[in-house]
Design a protein around this motif. Structure first.
Motif, PDB file in Angstrom:
ATOM      1  N   ASN A 107     -11.298  67.612  75.674  1.00 13.60           N
ATOM      2  CA  ASN A 107     -11.383  67.653  77.134  1.00 13.60           C
ATOM      3  C   ASN A 107     -10.177  66.965  77.760  1.00 13.60           C
ATOM      4  OD1 ASN A 107     -12.290  64.702  77.775  1.00 13.60           O
ATOM      5  ND2 ASN A 107     -13.788  65.389  76.261  1.00 13.60           N
ATOM      6  N   VAL A 108      -9.921  67.314  79.014  1.00 17.55           N
ATOM      7  CA  VAL A 108      -8.763  66.821  79.760  1.00 17.55           C
ATOM      8  C   VAL A 108      -9.205  66.520  81.191  1.00 17.55           C
ATOM      9  CG1 VAL A 108      -6.397  67.332  80.514  1.00 17.55           C
ATOM     10  CG2 VAL A 108      -7.251  68.298  78.371  1.00 17.55           C
ATOM     11  N   GLY A 109      -8.627  65.482  81.800  1.00 20.85           N
ATOM     12  CA  GLY A 109      -8.932  65.146  83.185  1.00 20.85           C
ATOM     13  C   GLY A 109      -7.668  64.909  83.989  1.00 20.85           C
ATOM     14  N   LEU A 110      -7.770  65.088  85.290  1.00 20.98           N
ATOM     15  CA  LEU A 110      -6.610  64.948  86.174  1.00 20.98           C
ATOM     16  C   LEU A 110      -7.110  64.653  87.588  1.00 20.98           C
ATOM     17  CD1 LEU A 110      -3.505  67.282  86.268  1.00 20.98           C
ATOM     18  CD2 LEU A 110      -4.898  67.051  88.322  1.00 20.98           C
ATOM     19  N   ILE A 111      -6.352  63.873  88.337  1.00 23.12           N
ATOM     20  CA  ILE A 111      -6.710  63.532  89.711  1.00 23.12           C
ATOM     21  C   ILE A 111      -5.764  64.231  90.682  1.00 23.12           C
ATOM     22  CG2 ILE A 111      -6.840  61.649  91.403  1.00 23.12           C
ATOM     23  CD1 ILE A 111      -7.672  59.810  89.091  1.00 23.12           C
ATOM     24  N   LEU A 112      -6.337  64.771  91.754  1.00 19.09           N
ATOM     25  CA  LEU A 112      -5.567  65.341  92.851  1.00 19.09           C
ATOM     26  C   LEU A 112      -5.914  64.568  94.112  1.00 19.09           C
ATOM     27  CD1 LEU A 112      -6.205  69.151  92.238  1.00 19.09           C
ATOM     28  CD2 LEU A 112      -4.092  67.923  91.751  1.00 19.09           C
ATOM     29  N   THR A 113      -4.910  64.320  94.952  1.00 18.19           N
ATOM     30  CA  THR A 113      -5.183  63.578  96.179  1.00 18.19           C
ATOM     31  C   THR A 113      -4.066  63.818  97.191  1.00 18.19           C
ATOM     32  OG1 THR A 113      -5.827  61.401  97.043  1.00 18.19           O
ATOM     33  CG2 THR A 113      -4.065  61.444  95.398  1.00 18.19           C
ATOM     34  N   ALA A 137      -7.029  71.629  94.420  1.00 16.93           N
ATOM     35  CA  ALA A 137      -5.911  71.536  95.359  1.00 16.93           C
ATOM     36  C   ALA A 137      -6.218  72.280  96.651  1.00 16.93           C
ATOM     37  CB  ALA A 137      -4.642  72.092  94.722  1.00 16.93           C
ATOM     38  N   SER A 138      -6.898  73.401  96.538  1.00 17.01           N
ATOM     39  CA  SER A 138      -7.236  74.191  97.721  1.00 17.01           C
ATOM     40  C   SER A 138      -8.164  73.414  98.649  1.00 17.01           C
ATOM     41  CB  SER A 138      -7.890  75.514  97.310  1.00 17.01           C
ATOM     42  OG  SER A 138      -6.990  76.304  96.557  1.00 17.01           O
ATOM     43  N   GLU A 139      -9.132  72.704  98.074  1.00 19.46           N
ATOM     44  CA  GLU A 139     -10.053  71.918  98.899  1.00 19.46           C
ATOM     45  C   GLU A 139      -9.308  70.835  99.684  1.00 19.46           C
ATOM     46  OE1 GLU A 139     -13.895  70.641  97.509  1.00 19.46           O
ATOM     47  OE2 GLU A 139     -13.763  71.983  95.772  1.00 19.46           O
ATOM     48  N   GLN A 156      -6.005  70.808 100.403  1.00 22.67           N
ATOM     49  CA  GLN A 156      -5.087  71.435 101.343  1.00 22.67           C
ATOM     50  C   GLN A 156      -5.814  71.936 102.595  1.00 22.67           C
ATOM     51  OE1 GLN A 156      -1.783  71.467 100.989  1.00 22.67           O
ATOM     52  NE2 GLN A 156      -1.519  72.470 102.975  1.00 22.67           N
ATOM     53  N   LEU A 157      -7.053  72.386 102.435  1.00 24.92           N
ATOM     54  CA  LEU A 157      -7.825  72.889 103.568  1.00 24.92           C
ATOM     55  C   LEU A 157      -8.485  71.777 104.375  1.00 24.92           C
ATOM     56  CD1 LEU A 157      -9.510  75.987 101.875  1.00 24.92           C
ATOM     57  CD2 LEU A 157      -7.745  76.029 103.650  1.00 24.92           C
ATOM     58  N   GLY A 158      -8.301  70.535 103.940  1.00 24.21           N
ATOM     59  CA  GLY A 158      -8.880  69.417 104.660  1.00 24.21           C
ATOM     60  C   GLY A 158     -10.344  69.176 104.362  1.00 24.21           C
ATOM     61  N   MET A 159     -10.854  69.791 103.309  1.00 20.42           N
ATOM     62  CA  MET A 159     -12.256  69.614 102.937  1.00 20.42           C
ATOM     63  C   MET A 159     -12.475  68.363 102.097  1.00 20.42           C
ATOM     64  SD  MET A 159     -13.088  73.576 101.904  1.00 20.42           S
ATOM     65  CE  MET A 159     -14.745  73.165 101.333  1.00 20.42           C
ATOM     66  N   ALA A 160     -11.414  67.803 101.545  1.00 19.95           N
ATOM     67  CA  ALA A 160     -11.512  66.623 100.686  1.00 19.95           C
ATOM     68  C   ALA A 160     -10.175  65.901 100.699  1.00 19.95           C
ATOM     69  CB  ALA A 160     -11.888  67.024  99.257  1.00 19.95           C
ATOM     70  N   GLU A 161     -10.205  64.662 100.250  1.00 20.61           N
ATOM     71  CA  GLU A 161      -8.976  63.869 100.151  1.00 20.61           C
ATOM     72  C   GLU A 161      -8.662  63.457  98.721  1.00 20.61           C
ATOM     73  OE1 GLU A 161      -9.051  60.557 102.793  1.00 20.61           O
ATOM     74  OE2 GLU A 161      -8.787  61.803 104.580  1.00 20.61           O
ATOM     75  N   GLN A 162      -9.674  63.466  97.861  1.00 22.02           N
ATOM     76  CA  GLN A 162      -9.435  63.059  96.477  1.00 22.02           C
ATOM     77  C   GLN A 162     -10.377  63.821  95.554  1.00 22.02           C
ATOM     78  OE1 GLN A 162      -8.160  59.009  95.814  1.00 22.02           O
ATOM     79  NE2 GLN A 162      -9.729  58.780  94.245  1.00 22.02           N
ATOM     80  N   ALA A 163      -9.809  64.519  94.589  1.00 24.04           N
ATOM     81  CA  ALA A 163     -10.588  65.377  93.707  1.00 24.04           C
ATOM     82  C   ALA A 163     -10.424  64.947  92.255  1.00 24.04           C
ATOM     83  CB  ALA A 163     -10.146  66.838  93.865  1.00 24.04           C
ATOM     84  N   LEU A 164     -11.525  64.953  91.535  1.00 24.76           N
ATOM     85  CA  LEU A 164     -11.518  64.705  90.094  1.00 24.76           C
ATOM     86  C   LEU A 164     -11.626  66.051  89.389  1.00 24.76           C
ATOM     87  CD1 LEU A 164     -11.533  62.777  87.695  1.00 24.76           C
ATOM     88  CD2 LEU A 164     -14.017  62.613  87.936  1.00 24.76           C
TER      89      LEU A 164
END
Length: 402
Positions: free
Chosen positions: A259-265, A102-104, A106-114
């Protein structure tokens, strides 16, 4: 820092069943297995693995060649050009990987994180550390999983000792702990009702367990494996593990694999990836804290207050609480310190019942928290959990209608 640029697309998360160690998942390399699961779950949702511009992988227990960190499982998933990093923060790993991703964004370093968290307590590594200048050139060795559960690196105590210290401080009896265990087991039964209807909101069931080489099926799991059925009479027969202690084997969790997975965007992209675009899932705040040495189960109390302050809300605003509770003591101490209703926490289950693979434990609890909030029609939820080193991390999430 707020997280107004970050959302969790509703339904864009998953979990394997958790299996008690030395069970149905013991033969699977944790990183390869997590990648295999994530690849299948992304395909089911028609999400291109190459759409991720960052990845965070959380894991505590060393696996063969885990030296390579997140880029390896990301490549296996199909995110061949996606950079990423690995986090290992024992039981706080699940919340920590969400915060990192989420930090990445929010800081504009990424738009979609796995975001993926995995661990295998089964068949933990036997590690030898050379010491050529030591007496006789002999080094040190450890059974990474079991030794560290029993020997804190700072003071040499076991995790169980921290629970007993908190039980003494808050005057928590064995009987009180068993009452909470019975309630947690009852709550978990709600997740199994109607052919696992709640768990099927985020878990693919029945779950096909692959062979060690991921070619073919080794077994099929109907749900979590190794959950101990319990009753008031069965718990009453258990004696505390330590002399003059209060915690029985029934009052604590068990090691597990999974294991568990989640997407942030971004909010815009979240609508596209959600299984229900009308549902919005946001991250309101995070908190971390560290308790006095040897008082690990107490740490979530301070972490919770910091998370609530970060989110700009109070505990009275929270409609659902999930905890990583390796001991029933955790929930009782938290309730006494905060005024929370100990019997209303952890609807549909918690790590006390479905087990503790460490890295993914908190992430599964966050996923279940989102689903409970969705069932309620929305609201603010809290996750909190302790971790080795007398530390803790908490997260505040909100589910609402767009």
């Amino acid at each position: 820092m707020s997280f107004d640029r970050v959302e969790i697309p509703y339904g864009a998360y998953w979990s394997t069943p958790f299996a008690k160690w030395q069970g149905a998942l013991q033969h699977l390399h944790a990183m390869k297995f997590a990648a295999w699961v994530a690849k299948g779950e992304l395909a089911r949702r028609n999400i291109d693995p190459e759409s991720f511009d960052t990845g965070v992988f959380g894991m505590t227990n060393t696996q063969y060649q885990s030296f390579y960190g997140a880029p390896w499982p990301l490549y296996e998933i199909g995110a061949t050009r996606t950079p990423g990093h690995m986090i290992t923060q024992v039981c706080a790993t699940g919340a920590r990987v969400v915060f990192a991703g989420a930090s990445e964004i929010q800081l504009g370093m990424a738009e979609q994180a796995l975001i993926i968290a995995a661990d295998r307590c089964s068949n933990g590594p036997h590690i030898y550390y050379p010491a050529p200048k030591g007496p006789g050139g002999y080094g040190q060795s450890e059974d990474q999983v079991t030794y560290n559960m029993m020997n804190d690196a700072i003071a040499g105590h076991s995790m169980l000792e921290t629970a007993e210290n908190v039980a003494r401080k808050y005057q928590i009896t064995t009987e009180e702990q068993h009452e909470v265990v019975l309630r947690r087991y009852e709550q978990y039964q709600d997740a199994l009702a109607d052919d696992h209807a709640f768990q099927k909101r985020y878990m693919t069931l029945p779950f096909s367990v692959p062979k060690h080489n991921f070619k073919g099926e080794d077994a099929v799991l109907a749900g979590d494996e190794g959950v101990f059925a319990t009753s008031k009479e069965a718990l009453a027969r258990l004696k505390p593990v330590q002399p003059d202690g209060t915690v029985t084997f029934g009052g604590q969790t068990h090691p597990a694999d999974g294991n568990v997975g989640l997407i942030l965007t971004t909010p815009e992209r979240a609508r596209e990836l959600s299984t229900d675009p009308a549902i919005r899932v946001t991250l309101r705040g995070f908190g971390q804290a560290r308790a006095e040495l040897k008082f690990m189960p107490e740490a979530p109390i301070a972490a919770t207050q910091k998370a609530l302050d970060h989110a700009g809300v109070s505990l009275a605003d929270v409609v659902a609480i999930k905890s990583h509770n390796p001991f029933a003591v955790n929930d009782i101490a938290f309730a006494r310190a905060t005024g929370a209703d100990v019997m209303a926490m952890n609807n549909y289950g918690s790590s006390l019942i479905w087990g503790h693979p460490q890295g993914p434990t908190g992430l599964r609890a966050i996923v279940e928290l989102i689903e409970e909030l969705a069932i309620r029609g929305g609201g603010i939820g809290l996750f909190q959990g302790c971790a080795a080193g007398d530390s803790s991390m908490a997260a505040v999430v909100e589910v609402s209608q767009r």
